[in-house]
Write a protein that holds these residues in place. Structure first.
Motif, PDB file in Angstrom:
ATOM      1  N   ASP A 134       0.808  -1.224   0.000  1.00 51.69           N
ATOM      2  CA  ASP A 134       0.000   0.000   0.000  1.00 51.69           C
ATOM      3  C   ASP A 134       0.832   1.261   0.000  1.00 51.69           C
ATOM      4  OD1 ASP A 134       0.479   0.660   2.895  1.00 51.69           O
ATOM      5  OD2 ASP A 134      -0.680  -1.150   3.187  1.00 51.69           O
ATOM      6  N   LEU A 174      -5.195   5.499 -11.543  1.00 45.78           N
ATOM      7  CA  LEU A 174      -5.246   4.042 -11.762  1.00 45.78           C
ATOM      8  C   LEU A 174      -5.569   3.828 -13.229  1.00 45.78           C
ATOM      9  CD1 LEU A 174      -5.508   1.071 -10.702  1.00 45.78           C
ATOM     10  CD2 LEU A 174      -7.929   1.571 -10.313  1.00 45.78           C
ATOM     11  N   LEU A 188      -3.877   3.791  -0.487  1.00 41.42           N
ATOM     12  CA  LEU A 188      -4.226   3.013  -1.674  1.00 41.42           C
ATOM     13  C   LEU A 188      -3.611   1.627  -1.493  1.00 41.42           C
ATOM     14  CD1 LEU A 188      -5.574   3.040  -4.429  1.00 41.42           C
ATOM     15  CD2 LEU A 188      -3.397   3.667  -5.417  1.00 41.42           C
ATOM     16  N   ILE A 190      -3.028  -2.455  -2.499  1.00 37.08           N
ATOM     17  CA  ILE A 190      -3.051  -3.516  -3.512  1.00 37.08           C
ATOM     18  C   ILE A 190      -3.128  -4.806  -2.708  1.00 37.08           C
ATOM     19  CG2 ILE A 190      -1.735  -4.655  -5.351  1.00 37.08           C
ATOM     20  CD1 ILE A 190      -0.292  -1.738  -5.439  1.00 37.08           C
ATOM     21  N   VAL A 215      -7.615  -3.441  -5.867  1.00 41.74           N
ATOM     22  CA  VAL A 215      -7.035  -2.129  -5.546  1.00 41.74           C
ATOM     23  C   VAL A 215      -8.112  -1.392  -4.753  1.00 41.74           C
ATOM     24  CG1 VAL A 215      -6.243   0.073  -6.486  1.00 41.74           C
ATOM     25  CG2 VAL A 215      -5.537  -2.056  -7.574  1.00 41.74           C
ATOM     26  N   SER A 246     -13.250   0.243  -4.582  1.00 41.20           N
ATOM     27  CA  SER A 246     -12.486  -1.003  -4.770  1.00 41.20           C
ATOM     28  C   SER A 246     -12.630  -1.510  -6.204  1.00 41.20           C
ATOM     29  CB  SER A 246     -13.027  -2.021  -3.755  1.00 41.20           C
ATOM     30  OG  SER A 246     -12.480  -3.260  -3.985  1.00 41.20           O
ATOM     31  N   CYS A 252      -2.696  -3.630 -13.762  1.00 39.92           N
ATOM     32  CA  CYS A 252      -2.959  -2.180 -13.774  1.00 39.92           C
ATOM     33  C   CYS A 252      -1.638  -1.425 -13.631  1.00 39.92           C
ATOM     34  CB  CYS A 252      -3.907  -1.777 -12.633  1.00 39.92           C
ATOM     35  SG  CYS A 252      -3.181  -1.884 -10.986  1.00 39.92           S
ATOM     36  N   ILE A 254      -0.311   2.192 -11.610  1.00 38.64           N
ATOM     37  CA  ILE A 254      -0.725   3.215 -10.643  1.00 38.64           C
ATOM     38  C   ILE A 254       0.315   4.327 -10.643  1.00 38.64           C
ATOM     39  CG2 ILE A 254      -1.126   3.713  -8.187  1.00 38.64           C
ATOM     40  CD1 ILE A 254      -2.065   0.772  -7.907  1.00 38.64           C
TER      41      ILE A 254
END
Ligand SMILES: Nc1ncnc2c1ncn2[C@@H]1O[C@H](COP(=O)(O)OP(=O)(O)OP(=O)(O)O)[C@@H](O)[C@H]1O
Length: 306
Positions: A134, A174, A188, A190, A215, A246, A252, A254
């Motif tokens: 995070d 994101l 944030l 993960i 996420v 969420s 992805c 970030i």
């Protein structure tokens, strides 16, 4: 021929005095017909030494006794889907908690049960994430925790109270499936697993073996948000609110526009401006404790199921 197991033991994990030989005798009693070798970590060159041991001997089970750092060390060495079992000796034991192993007694139950889970690994750039990574609040907390001299849960809780009121809001982007979502968050996350080692359930949808990760963006704008967030973390139930968003994803990118601190599985990773996240489905096989533990008297490693 008798099966062989390797016990990886970190004598420095957590604060309790636990002896490798006691753990070895308990394992030998629980898993009949097994010879157990011990590797005691030193904190220096462990990965190479464990890899060499695993290359020279065919182990049917690797038991890892330590905190999250030791589990990660073991997981980075084990190949060929050899089952791994955790004896949680660390101060928080995040991954063990996600596997239903909250105490050493749970770990012994899980070993008796010998039920295994094909667990996903999350890749954050080149780094493996086993349970949670995070930006923001929790990474700050770990930073504060490492700077202080307190260990264990009491130190963690004391630090978290102060941290709640001092974490800045950060800007994130994101990017997934061609879509770009911009937002602000205090934290944030993960998440591969569902909870932190403290037991706080940050990701009620978390499933270690679903081939996906979540996420989760948390923005606490007032006391009501903080209360609802706290209730959700304790109960594991989440009501739809603007304060928590969420996404369940396979990959992805970030962007971390405000330079928020980042951590993976409790290890601080600095303040990366962008990370790429992907999933490696079912690459690990961990012994877990399912809620319906069936007592078995005589278990051998070959009984394990996936
Ligand atoms: N014999 C040793 N002496 C000192 N440090 C060690 C030794 N063996 C391993 N270590 C260090 O222990 C750390 C990993 O500890 P681990 O995360 O497993 O336990 P912890 O910090 O108590 O638990 P948690 O991560 O749950 O807070 C690594 O930094 C490693 O270098």
């Amino acid at each position: 021929m008798e099966a062989k197991a390797l016990l990886i033991f970190n004598p420095n994990a957590g604060s309790e005095e636990i002896n490798a030989l006691d753990l070895l005798s308990k394992i030998t009693v629980l898993i009949s017909g097994t010879i157990v070798d011990i590797y005691e970590t030193t904190g220096d060159g462990d990965q190479e030494a464990i890899k060499e041991k695993l290359a020279n001997t065919k182990y049917a089970l690797v038991v890892i006794a330590g905190g999250d750092g030791t589990i990660k060390l073991g997981a980075a060495c084990v190949e060929d889907q050899c089952p791994m079992a955790i004896l949680p000796l660390g101060s928080a034991n995040g991954l063990a908690n996600c596997l239903g192993i909250k105490s050493l007694d749970d770990a012994w139950d899980a070993l008796k049960q010998m039920d295994t889970l094909n667990m996903d690994g999350v890749m954050v750039d080149d780094h493996l994430c086993l349970h949670l990574a995070d930006f923001g609040f929790n990474a700050n907390l770990i930073h504060r925790f490492e700077e202080g001299d307190s260990r264990g849960m009491i130190g963690y809780v004391k630090s978290s109270l102060g941290e709640i009121f001092s974490t800045n809001i950060s800007q994130f982007v994101l990017e997934t499936d061609g879509e770009k979502i911009e937002f602000e968050a205090h934290m944030l996350v993960i998440a591969n697993g569902d909870r932190y080692g403290t037991g706080a359930v940050i990701n009620p949808d978390g499933d270690l073996s679903d081939g996906r990760f979540e996420v989760i963006a948390v923005l606490v704008e007032g006391v009501e948000d903080l209360i609802q967030l706290s209730i959700g973390l304790i109960s594991g139930e989440r009501k739809e609110r603007n304060s928590i968003r969420s996404w369940t994803l396979k990959n992805c990118k970030i962007q971390n526009h405000s330079g928020a601190k980042f951590q993976i599985d409790g290890e601080l990773m600095g303040t990366p401006s962008e990370i790429t996240v992907g999933i490696r489905p079912g690459i690990f096989r961990f012994v877990h404790k399912t809620p319906d533990v069936v007592e078995k008297d005589d278990v051998s490693i070959e009984n394990s199921t996936s």
